[in-house]
Write a protein that holds these residues in place. Structure first.
Motif, short mmCIF file in Angstrom:
data_model
loop_
_atom_site.label_atom_id
_atom_site.label_comp_id
_atom_site.label_asym_id
_atom_site.label_seq_id
_atom_site.Cartn_x
_atom_site.Cartn_y
_atom_site.Cartn_z
N ASN A 225 2.01 10.62 -3.83
CA ASN A 225 2.07 9.26 -4.40
C ASN A 225 3.54 8.98 -4.68
N GLY A 226 3.83 7.77 -5.13
CA GLY A 226 5.21 7.36 -5.31
C GLY A 226 5.99 8.27 -6.26
N ASP A 227 5.38 8.64 -7.38
CA ASP A 227 6.08 9.49 -8.35
C ASP A 227 6.32 10.88 -7.79
N LYS A 228 5.31 11.39 -7.09
CA LYS A 228 5.44 12.73 -6.51
C LYS A 228 6.60 12.77 -5.51
N ILE B 139 3.68 12.43 6.37
CA ILE B 139 2.68 13.31 5.73
C ILE B 139 1.49 13.47 6.67
N GLU B 140 1.21 14.69 7.05
CA GLU B 140 0.12 14.96 7.98
C GLU B 140 -1.19 14.33 7.52
N GLY B 141 -1.78 13.48 8.36
CA GLY B 141 -3.09 12.91 8.07
C GLY B 141 -3.07 11.74 7.10
N TYR B 142 -1.88 11.31 6.66
CA TYR B 142 -1.83 10.25 5.64
C TYR B 142 -2.25 8.89 6.20
N ASN B 143 -1.76 8.56 7.41
CA ASN B 143 -2.06 7.25 8.00
C ASN B 143 -1.88 7.35 9.52
N PRO B 144 -2.78 8.13 10.15
CA PRO B 144 -2.58 8.50 11.56
C PRO B 144 -2.38 7.31 12.50
N TRP C 275 3.30 7.74 8.11
CA TRP C 275 4.41 7.57 7.15
C TRP C 275 3.87 7.11 5.79
N PHE C 276 4.35 7.74 4.73
CA PHE C 276 4.16 7.24 3.37
C PHE C 276 5.42 6.46 3.03
N TRP C 277 5.26 5.22 2.55
CA TRP C 277 6.40 4.35 2.25
C TRP C 277 6.61 4.26 0.75
N GLY C 278 7.84 4.45 0.31
CA GLY C 278 8.14 4.34 -1.12
C GLY C 278 9.28 3.37 -1.33
N MET D 129 6.80 -0.28 -4.93
CA MET D 129 5.74 -0.32 -3.92
C MET D 129 5.57 1.09 -3.39
N GLU D 130 4.35 1.44 -3.03
CA GLU D 130 4.15 2.79 -2.48
C GLU D 130 2.95 2.81 -1.56
N GLY D 131 2.91 3.77 -0.71
CA GLY D 131 1.74 3.98 0.15
C GLY D 131 1.90 3.39 1.52
N LYS D 132 1.02 2.42 1.83
CA LYS D 132 1.02 1.83 3.17
C LYS D 132 1.25 0.33 3.08
#
Ligand code: HEC
Length: 172
Positions: free
Chosen positions: A39-42, A121-126, A131-134, A144-147
Motif C-alpha cells: 500500500n502507499g505507506d508500505k 509487484i508480482e500479480g498486483y495488476n497483471p 505497477w503499483f503507483w504512489g 494517491m495510491e494503487g491503480k
C-alpha cells in the motif's frame, strides 16, 4: 626515546585509519514487496526507512535534476533501485518484478513538490504491467495510491512497460 615511540605509534594509527578502505554500503537485499502487503505507506517506508532511495542509481545517462513535462513538476530527478539498474538495458522492454522508479518532482525554484513512484509487484495488476503507483507529498503523505486511472491512462502511451522517460531497451 619516548617521544619517538609516541610519534611512530601515532603514525601507525594514522596509517591504519587512512588506509582502511571505506566500507561500501551493501545493497540491502530486502525481500521484494508483495501483493498482499503493498500500500502507499508500505511503499514509502520501503524507499525511505527500510532502504534509502537517495543512495540509489539515477536513470542511466540522466543524472541530476532535469527539466520535466506537464503534469509533473517543472524539474525532476529520477532514482531507480538495484533490481532495475542491474537489468538495464532490457531487450523485451518489461521491467523485472521488484523494480522501483522514483521521480522527485520540483517546482521552478527546485524545491521538492511531490514524489511519484512506480513499483512493479508480482500479480498486483497483471493487465496493466503489475505497477503499483504512489503519489506523495514531500513528507510522505499519500495523495494517491494503487491503480489510479489518471496515472495509468497517460503512461499507457508508452511503448515500454508504462515507462515514459526512455525505452527500457534504450531504443528510440
Ligand atoms: C498526462 C500524462 C501523465 C500523467 C497523468 C502522469 N504522468 Fe508520470 N510521467 C509523464 C511523463 C511525460 C513522464 C516523463 C518524465 C517527465 O517529463 O516528467 C512521466 C514520468 C513518470 C515517472 C518516471 C518513470 C517514467 O515513466 O518515465 C514516474 C515514476 C511517474 N511518471 C509516475 C506517475 C504517477 C504515480 C502518476 C499518477 C499520480 C503519473 N505519473 C501521472 C506523464 C504523466
Amino acid at each position: 626515546m619516548n617521544k619517538l615511540y609516541t610519534f611512530f605509534y601515532l603514525l601507525c594509527l594514522f596509517l591504519i585509519v587512512a588506509c582502511t578502505p571505506e566500507e561500501k554500503e551493501e545493497s540491502k537485499n530486502l525481500p521484494p514487496l508483495t501483493n498482499d502487503i503493498i500500500n502507499g505507506d508500505k511503499l514509502w517506508s520501503r524507499i525511505n526507512s527500510e532502504d534509502n532511495f537517495k543512495d540509489w542509481s539515477s536513470w542511466p545517462d540522466y543524472e541530476g535534476i532535469r527539466p520535466g513535462q506537464s503534469p509533473h513538476g517543472r524539474f525532476h530527478k529520477i532514482y531507480i533501485n538495484d533490481v532495475l539498474a542491474k537489468a538495464l538495458p532490457i531487450t523485451k522492454n518489461i521491467a523485472p518484478m521488484g523494480s522501483i522508479i522514483i521521480k522527485e518532482n520540483y517546482d521552478s525554484n527546485k524545491k521538492v513538490l511531490e514524489y511519484t513512484v512506480m513499483a512493479k509487484i508480482e500479480g498486483y495488476n497483471p493487465s496493466q504491467g503489475d505497477w503499483f503507483w504512489g503519489y506523495y507529498q514531500p513528507d510522505g503523505g499519500v495523495k494517491m495510491e494503487g491503480k489510479p486511472a489518471m496515472c495509468i491512462d497517460c503512461h499507457a502511451s508508452s511503448s515500454s512497460d508504462f515507462v515514459l522517460l526512455q525505452r527500457l531497451d534504450f531504443g528510440e
